[in-house]
Design an enzyme around this catalytic site. Structure first.
Site, PDB file in Angstrom:
ATOM      1  CG  ASP A  13      42.991  37.598  48.007  1.00 50.75           C
ATOM      2  OD1 ASP A  13      42.434  38.430  47.284  1.00 50.75           O
ATOM      3  OD2 ASP A  13      42.701  36.386  48.017  1.00 50.75           O
ATOM      4  CE  LYS A  16      47.271  42.357  43.898  1.00 52.20           C
ATOM      5  NZ  LYS A  16      46.961  41.176  44.734  1.00 52.20           N
ATOM      6  N   GLY A  40      39.510  41.690  43.439  1.00 51.35           N
ATOM      7  CA  GLY A  40      38.710  42.490  44.360  1.00 51.35           C
ATOM      8  C   GLY A  40      39.651  43.302  45.218  1.00 51.35           C
ATOM      9  CG  HIS A  41      42.547  45.571  43.911  1.00 52.17           C
ATOM     10  ND1 HIS A  41      43.164  46.062  42.802  1.00 52.17           N
ATOM     11  CD2 HIS A  41      43.062  44.332  44.100  1.00 52.17           C
ATOM     12  CE1 HIS A  41      44.023  45.154  42.335  1.00 52.17           C
ATOM     13  NE2 HIS A  41      43.962  44.095  43.106  1.00 52.17           N
ATOM     14  CD  GLN A 223      43.860  38.254  39.308  1.00 55.09           C
ATOM     15  OE1 GLN A 223      44.491  38.632  38.346  1.00 55.09           O
ATOM     16  NE2 GLN A 223      42.618  38.630  39.520  1.00 55.09           N
TER      17      GLN A 223
HETATM   18  P1  IMP Z   1      40.094  32.607  38.070  1.00 52.24           P
HETATM   19  O1  IMP Z   1      41.043  33.761  37.966  1.00 52.24           O
HETATM   20  O2  IMP Z   1      38.713  33.008  38.448  1.00 52.24           O
HETATM   21  O3  IMP Z   1      40.149  31.740  36.836  1.00 52.24           O
HETATM   22  O4  IMP Z   1      40.606  31.656  39.259  1.00 52.24           O
HETATM   23  C1  IMP Z   1      41.827  30.955  39.203  1.00 52.24           C
HETATM   24  C2  IMP Z   1      42.514  30.943  40.557  1.00 52.24           C
HETATM   25  O5  IMP Z   1      42.951  32.272  40.867  1.00 52.24           O
HETATM   26  C3  IMP Z   1      41.622  30.517  41.707  1.00 52.24           C
HETATM   27  O6  IMP Z   1      42.400  29.838  42.670  1.00 52.24           O
HETATM   28  C4  IMP Z   1      41.142  31.841  42.282  1.00 52.24           C
HETATM   29  O7  IMP Z   1      40.749  31.728  43.620  1.00 52.24           O
HETATM   30  C5  IMP Z   1      42.396  32.663  42.117  1.00 52.24           C
HETATM   31  N1  IMP Z   1      42.134  34.088  42.032  1.00 52.24           N
HETATM   32  C6  IMP Z   1      41.651  34.781  40.986  1.00 52.24           C
HETATM   33  N2  IMP Z   1      41.574  36.090  41.275  1.00 52.24           N
HETATM   34  C7  IMP Z   1      42.035  36.238  42.515  1.00 52.24           C
HETATM   35  C8  IMP Z   1      42.250  37.377  43.357  1.00 52.24           C
HETATM   36  O8  IMP Z   1      41.996  38.538  42.997  1.00 52.24           O
HETATM   37  N3  IMP Z   1      42.762  37.100  44.596  1.00 52.24           N
HETATM   38  C9  IMP Z   1      43.093  35.863  44.975  1.00 52.24           C
HETATM   39  N4  IMP Z   1      42.916  34.772  44.235  1.00 52.24           N
HETATM   40  C10 IMP Z   1      42.402  34.966  43.001  1.00 52.24           C
END
Ligand code: IMP
Length: 423
Positions: A13, A16, A40-41, A223
């Site tokens: 977040d 990007k 989520g971009h 991420q």
């Molecule tokens: P997962 O990717 O859904 O398995 O989540 C694993 C961790 O990555 C959690 O703490 C999520 O909140 C974090 N996470 C996954 N995708 C994003 C993103 O696009 N932005 C920020 N945090 C993310």
């Protein structure tokens, strides 16, 4: 522009989406290489807000080749929804989007297992997005995953899905969860497969041809560094390589083709989900939330917020080889009187200037701060470096120097025009 990997230098977040959109102007090809619809971009264009989950943000500009690479895990049903939404907004998809035939699929049992495992972990949960990302990558590593090329071959898909549903229903039963209906999943996924088939191709060959032609390729990271499965705050991470190396394995473009790495970082720090965040601070979180900022684009969850952590961004620079920095959300700090920057950690009597590998040690760490006077003036109208208050420029130079890379872009708001290129 040359071939550029863009990575998040914090916990995701970092803004990007906006920086990718800005850099895409001079790119020919934009590639997603890891993660899935957990990302989520957010991109704002002429006051309109677009949130992209799987589709590279390049789709919002005319005539850009957009690729979903082999390293991405694709929920086909969610991708079809995203494509339909974009088409309804008048965005041209056909001919511009290419989906790797070897990308792995996210299936309903992955989502269900993600939720069940989080529930079972109780207070030790990771705080995942519950999009099934971890279980999908686990199947890929276990060599039990289904891929896009399976999805578009009806007979093969039917046989493989039946076998996978049988095994996963057994696992779901052990969690006390409802079994999945083969027919329901099959019909829904096959319909998505038919919709997606025209986009499916060998993206490795497509990208190789682009590189041979000398096209500018932009690798759109999702991420952030500390969510990387190898380099992040394990186990509070996502399940892919979010650092620069992941762009090569997730696309099939070799490292010698890469010309530069751009790291995106917020002027402060945020995180969604569980896990340590040494510079977390309730006051700055309250201030940002009251401004309506820092709510997750995928899940809407309020993000945890803290002061800029230079120990973290320095580590991000090391593991991704970040050459240039884009600093976003500077305007979020416009009303802060005294700014803190975390320059080291204290673990008991030890001073650390690096991130400890053990997440329990990181959770014990107390931040060591240096303070700078705030600029106490709006920055969101600035379009040139010289228009920024002197104290804002000092702050930016300080965080870039502590990170150890060249400051190139400053973002002072969501709009394309709210972007300052630092000469
Ligand atoms: P997962 O990717 O859904 O398995 O989540 C694993 C961790 O990555 C959690 O703490 C999520 O909140 C974090 N996470 C996954 N995708 C994003 C993103 O696009 N932005 C920020 N945090 C993310």
């Amino acid at each position: 522009m040359s071939n550029t990997i863009l990575v998040g230098a914090q916990w995701g977040d970092e803004g990007k989406g906006k920086i990718i959109d800005v850099l895409t102007e001079v790119a020919d090809v934009v590639v997603r290489t890891q993660g899935g619809n957990n990302a989520g971009h957010t991109v704002h264009i002429n006051g309109q807000k677009f949130i992209l989950h799987l589709v590279p943000s390049g789709i919002l500009r005319k005539n850009k080749v957009c690729v979903i690479g082999n390293g991405v895990v694709v929920d086909p049903v969610s991708l079809v929804e995203e494509l339909k939404d974009l088409s309804n907004l008048g965005i041209k998809i056909k001919g511009n989007l290419h989906l790797s035939e070897t990308a792995h699929l996210v299936l309903p049992y992955h989502r269900e297992l993600d939720s069940q495992r989080e529930r079972a972990k109780g207070k030790n949960k990771i705080g995942t997005t519950k999009r099934g990302i971890g279980p999908a990558y686990a199947d890929k590593a276990a060599r039990t995953g289904l891929r896009v090329l399976d999805l578009i071959q009806p007979e093969r898909f039917k046989a493989k899905l039946a076998e996978r549903i049988r095994e996963n229903n057994g696992i779901l039963k052990a969690f006390g969860a409802e079994p999945l209906s083969f027919k329901k999943v099959h019909d829904q996924y096959r319909a998505a497969g038919d919709y997606l088939k025209p986009f499916v191709t060998n993206t490795v060959i497509l990208l190789h041809a682009a590189a041979q032609r000398g096209d500018n390729i932009l690798f759109e990271g999702a991420q952030g560094t500390f969510l990387d499965i190898d380099h992040g705050t394990y186990p509070f991470v996502t399940s892919s390589n979010t650092t620069a190396g992941g762009a090569c394995t997730g696309s099939g473009v070799p490292p010698h083709r890469i010309d530069r790495v751009v790291g995106v970082m917020k002027a402060y720090t945020t995180r969604v989900g569980e896990g340590p965040l040494p510079s977390e601070n309730a006051e700055i979180a309250d201030m940002l939330h009251a401004m309506g900022r820092e709510f997750g684009a995928t899940t809407g969850r309020p993000r945890r917020c803290g002061w800029f952590d230079a120990v973290a961004t320095r580590h991000a620079r090391i593991v991704s080889g970040i050459d240039e920095l884009a600093v976003t959300n500077l305007d979020g700090l416009d009303s802060v009187q005294t700014l803190k920057i975390c320059t080291g950690y204290r673990d008991g009597r030890k001073r650390l200037d690096y991130i400890p590998s053990d997440v329990e040690a990181l959770a014990r760490c107390e931040p060591i701060y240096t303070e700078l006077a705030g600029w106490m003036a709006p920055t969101d109208q600035a379009t040139k470096w010289k228009e920024l208050p002197r104290r804002a420029r000092d702050y930016l130079h300080t965080i870039a120097d502590l990170t150890g890379a060249k400051l190139k872009i400053v973002s002072v708001g969501p709009g394309r025009e709210q972007t300052i290129f630092v000469e």
